[in-house]
Design an enzyme around this catalytic site. Structure first.
Site, PDB file in Angstrom:
ATOM      1  N   LYS A 208     -14.597  -6.387  -6.757  1.00  0.00           N
ATOM      2  CA  LYS A 208     -15.643  -5.626  -7.465  1.00  0.00           C
ATOM      3  C   LYS A 208     -16.326  -6.513  -8.502  1.00  0.00           C
ATOM      4  O   LYS A 208     -17.551  -6.560  -8.577  1.00  0.00           O
ATOM      5  CB  LYS A 208     -15.024  -4.409  -8.139  1.00  0.00           C
ATOM      6  CG  LYS A 208     -16.008  -3.571  -8.931  1.00  0.00           C
ATOM      7  CD  LYS A 208     -15.363  -2.332  -9.518  1.00  0.00           C
ATOM      8  CE  LYS A 208     -16.344  -1.515 -10.350  1.00  0.00           C
ATOM      9  NZ  LYS A 208     -15.703  -0.307 -10.935  1.00  0.00           N
ATOM     10  N   GLU A 214      -7.314 -14.742  -8.937  1.00  0.00           N
ATOM     11  CA  GLU A 214      -6.574 -14.929  -7.680  1.00  0.00           C
ATOM     12  C   GLU A 214      -7.556 -14.977  -6.507  1.00  0.00           C
ATOM     13  O   GLU A 214      -7.468 -15.833  -5.617  1.00  0.00           O
ATOM     14  CB  GLU A 214      -5.586 -13.785  -7.464  1.00  0.00           C
ATOM     15  CG  GLU A 214      -4.472 -13.675  -8.506  1.00  0.00           C
ATOM     16  CD  GLU A 214      -4.811 -12.720  -9.625  1.00  0.00           C
ATOM     17  OE1 GLU A 214      -6.011 -12.483  -9.897  1.00  0.00           O
ATOM     18  OE2 GLU A 214      -3.864 -12.227 -10.265  1.00  0.00           O
ATOM     19  N   GLY A 269     -11.445   0.315  -8.700  1.00  0.00           N
ATOM     20  CA  GLY A 269     -10.773  -0.506  -7.691  1.00  0.00           C
ATOM     21  C   GLY A 269      -9.704   0.252  -6.934  1.00  0.00           C
ATOM     22  O   GLY A 269      -9.678   0.267  -5.707  1.00  0.00           O
ATOM     23  N   ARG A 270      -8.842   0.978  -7.676  1.00  0.00           N
ATOM     24  CA  ARG A 270      -7.722   1.665  -7.021  1.00  0.00           C
ATOM     25  C   ARG A 270      -8.157   2.937  -6.297  1.00  0.00           C
ATOM     26  O   ARG A 270      -7.341   3.632  -5.716  1.00  0.00           O
ATOM     27  CB  ARG A 270      -6.639   1.966  -8.050  1.00  0.00           C
ATOM     28  CG  ARG A 270      -7.119   2.702  -9.280  1.00  0.00           C
ATOM     29  CD  ARG A 270      -6.069   2.673 -10.380  1.00  0.00           C
ATOM     30  NE  ARG A 270      -6.557   3.227 -11.647  1.00  0.00           N
ATOM     31  CZ  ARG A 270      -7.244   2.524 -12.545  1.00  0.00           C
ATOM     32  NH1 ARG A 270      -7.551   1.251 -12.298  1.00  0.00           N
ATOM     33  NH2 ARG A 270      -7.657   3.075 -13.679  1.00  0.00           N
ATOM     34  N   GLU A 355      -1.891   2.253 -13.023  1.00  0.00           N
ATOM     35  CA  GLU A 355      -3.112   1.754 -13.682  1.00  0.00           C
ATOM     36  C   GLU A 355      -3.925   2.935 -14.200  1.00  0.00           C
ATOM     37  O   GLU A 355      -4.665   2.799 -15.164  1.00  0.00           O
ATOM     38  CB  GLU A 355      -3.970   0.905 -12.728  1.00  0.00           C
ATOM     39  CG  GLU A 355      -3.550  -0.549 -12.688  1.00  0.00           C
ATOM     40  CD  GLU A 355      -4.644  -1.492 -12.212  1.00  0.00           C
ATOM     41  OE1 GLU A 355      -5.725  -1.034 -11.800  1.00  0.00           O
ATOM     42  OE2 GLU A 355      -4.404  -2.707 -12.262  1.00  0.00           O
ATOM     43  N   HIS A 386      19.828   2.748   2.967  1.00  0.00           N
ATOM     44  CA  HIS A 386      20.754   1.603   3.012  1.00  0.00           C
ATOM     45  C   HIS A 386      20.414   0.604   1.914  1.00  0.00           C
ATOM     46  O   HIS A 386      20.789  -0.569   1.991  1.00  0.00           O
ATOM     47  CB  HIS A 386      20.663   0.933   4.390  1.00  0.00           C
ATOM     48  CG  HIS A 386      20.924   1.868   5.508  1.00  0.00           C
ATOM     49  ND1 HIS A 386      22.174   2.077   6.059  1.00  0.00           N
ATOM     50  CD2 HIS A 386      20.086   2.722   6.161  1.00  0.00           C
ATOM     51  CE1 HIS A 386      22.084   3.004   7.004  1.00  0.00           C
ATOM     52  NE2 HIS A 386      20.838   3.402   7.103  1.00  0.00           N
ATOM     53  N   LYS A 514      -4.174 -11.826 -18.563  1.00  0.00           N
ATOM     54  CA  LYS A 514      -5.151 -12.745 -17.969  1.00  0.00           C
ATOM     55  C   LYS A 514      -5.633 -13.724 -19.036  1.00  0.00           C
ATOM     56  O   LYS A 514      -5.758 -14.920 -18.805  1.00  0.00           O
ATOM     57  CB  LYS A 514      -6.360 -11.965 -17.441  1.00  0.00           C
ATOM     58  CG  LYS A 514      -6.115 -11.067 -16.256  1.00  0.00           C
ATOM     59  CD  LYS A 514      -7.456 -10.390 -15.872  1.00  0.00           C
ATOM     60  CE  LYS A 514      -7.285  -9.313 -14.824  1.00  0.00           C
ATOM     61  NZ  LYS A 514      -8.554  -8.595 -14.533  1.00  0.00           N
TER      62      LYS A 514
END
Ligand code: F6P
Length: 553
Positions: A208, A214, A269-270, A355, A386, A514
């Site tokens: 966005k 990254e 974004g999410r 978030e 498990h 950041k």
């Protein structure tokens, strides 16, 4: 610890005190109608909250609390495109992203559906061109593999949907492969590129802001890899597409205007997989199935907007989450989908929930005086049985569990689906009823256990039970039911946010790390003065890391 705000809600305060110490099995024994009264139906879905630490009076008080919080107003404001993201003065447009073409949503005098419709058309054309192998790369060869480069909401949603649905239906055998690279760790891009061929690979740079470290690092790495693979005389532009709100930055990276898909500023974004961020989904599954995903989410939107709160799944489940976190003091919440196709759902929900509601100030900036969102984690069933179910059954922490159970298999195999569903229901039952001394004694004594050996065996096997859970039964997992499920979680996250009084649509907390990474990176590269003001621990860690990096003997 009871915040002083408890006194503002004495009914909820009293209900929490009553139910915190209640025995859930007793609640069923006292009320034969409990399972029915605390179950909810929607489009053949069955949602059972009767194993939660709740009862009808408490739920009624929570519903009243929701009404007092003016939830109806906030829901209408969300769908009207009002600027609910106060700190960024933006609307939250994810419902508009799956609205029918004929709808209109006016923000600042502009109908945002106009761009949404246009982008849908471009997405459909791009997906068809990729699936028909009509998009050629610099070597004149059809592009057959897509690598989505993105992180957070620019990765988790598309990756979940591709993972969940790619095996769920009759896929075109030649459907383009879609891989996802998110991490700054060079292994992530490296391992992915090792399986790619430069001539046939397209990179989908999804970001966005187009400033995420990254994503830019991985996009640059991909561009260098491509240049090496294609050779200096070939233009790599055909191998890049961008999804972004920052068109200028995408252009500066070298992506052609016709290959830039817009992402509106009002799309969080999410909450963005329904936008052009979902391009990888449309390529992998085909446009028709992407539309089904949108249709499923829109069906849940209509339910959320119009169903009375008492039968409204996002409202009821949002209230349960709020009740468990704010009033019963649970700081964790487990999500366990009994579907391998939903293995990535817990990771997706972590970003969505934490978030959005991992906040400590209200939307007006006042300090929160109560607990806010519980941590969300989980795993897939039956694997989780498990891994951490021992802890769930005999550990000292009670953690509410959400079981998500598609009942019908997409690809039946013997009686495995029936056994899978049986395990899910049995685990919820075991958490409720536990296993107690009388039953254990009756089981072990005939096997020769006696005296201290019998008592020790009982103690080791005892399961306290009385542990809460919610079970969501879906008829089956397909594009529509997945779309509805994800929209359900978006809206229940919103309901919780309204009850906490927080803004679920900003995420300022991610900025500090950041910012600090810059000087640390400079110090690791040798400019140790960059961290002069840093704490002693960080400075020592940098020193040791530099020594270890230098010592590659
Ligand atoms: O984690 C912070 C965040 O801003 C998320 O909200 C977002 O989904 C992610 O980083 C990626 O951001 P972008 O899509 O701008 O690269």
């Amino acid at each position: 610890m009871h915040a002083d705000t408890d006194l503002q809600f004495p009914d909820l305060h009293d209900a929490a005190r009553r139910l915190r110490s209640a025995n859930l099995a007793d609640l069923f024994a006292r009320d034969p109608d409990r399972a029915g009264a605390l179950a909810f139906e929607w489009n053949a879905w069955h949602v059972d909250i009767s194993k939660e630490r709740l009862d009808a009076p408490a739920l009624a008080q929570l519903l009243q609390h929701a009404a007092q919080a003016n939830l109806g107003h906030w829901i209408a404001a969300l769908f009207a495109g009002e600027k609910l993201n106060l700190s960024e003065q933006r609307p939250a447009l994810h419902p508009a992203l799956r609205a029918p073409d004929a709808d209109s949503v006016i923000v600042d005098g502009v109908d945002v559906m106009t761009e949404i419709r246009a982008t849908r058309g471009r997405m459909a054309a791009f997906a068809a061109a990729m699936r028909d192998r009509r998009r050629l790369g610099a070597a004149g060869v059809a592009l057959a593999r897509v690598v989505n480069i993105g992180i957070g909401g620019s990765d988790l949603g598309p990756r979940l949907c591709c993972d969940a649905l790619a095996e769920a239906g009759e896929m075109a055998a030649d459907s383009p492969e879609v891989a996802f690279v998110s991490n700054l760790d060079p292994e992530h891009l490296g391992r992915t590129l090792a399986r790619c061929d430069a001539a046939t690979t397209l990179f989908l740079v999804t970001s966005k802001t187009f400033t995420t470290q990254e994503t830019l690092a991985n996009a640059r790495g991909a561009r260098e890899w491509l240049a090496r693979g294609l050779g200096p005389r070939r233009d790599p532009a055909a191998h890049f597409v961008a999804v972004t709100n920052n068109v200028a930055a995408a252009r500066a990276f070298g992506i052609r205007d016709e290959d830039i898909f817009p992402m509106a500023e009002g799309v969080g974004g999410r909450y963005s997989l329904w936008s052009a961020v979902g391009l990888s989904i449309a390529v992998r599954l085909g446009w028709a199935r992407f539309v089904q995903l949108l249709e499923g989410a829109h069906a849940m939107d209509l339910h959320f907007r119009h169903e009375p709160f008492a039968r409204n799944l996002p409202v009821v489940l949002g209230l349960v989450a709020y009740w468990n976190a704010r009033w019963l003091g649970h700081s964790q919440r487990l999500v366990v989908p009994y579907a391998q196709a939903l293995a990535r759902l817990p990771a997706y929900l972590q970003q969505l929930q934490l978030e959005s509601n991992g906040k400590s100030v209200t939307r007006d900036g006042a300090p929160l005086r109560t607990a806010s969102a519980a941590a969300v984690w989980g795993g897939v069933g039956t694997d989780s049985q498990h891994a951490f179910f021992q802890w769930l059954h005999q550990g000292t922490h009670e953690v509410p569990v959400e079981f998500i159970v598609p009942v019908r298999a997409c690809h039946p195999l013997g009686d495995q689906q029936r056994m899978l569903v049986a395990n899910a229901l049995a685990q919820a039952q075991a958490l409720l009823v536990g296993r107690h001394d009388d039953a254990l004694r009756a089981e072990l004594a005939p096997k020769g256990y006696a005296g201290t050996r019998l008592e020790a065996a009982i103690a080791a096997r005892r399961c306290p039970g009385n542990r809460a859970s919610t079970t969501i039964l879906l008829p089956q997992l397909d594009a529509r039911s997945l779309g509805a499920l994800l929209a359900l979680y978006e809206h229940r996250t919103f309901v919780e946010a309204i009850l906490y009084g927080v803004n679920p649509y900003d995420q300022w907390g991610v900025e500090l790390g950041k910012t600090l990474a810059g000087p640390v990176a400079a110090a690791l590269a040798g400019d140790v003065r960059a961290v002069d003001g840093a704490d002693a621990s960080t400075r020592m860690l940098i020193e040791r890391a530099r020594a270890l990096a230098a010592d590659d003997s």
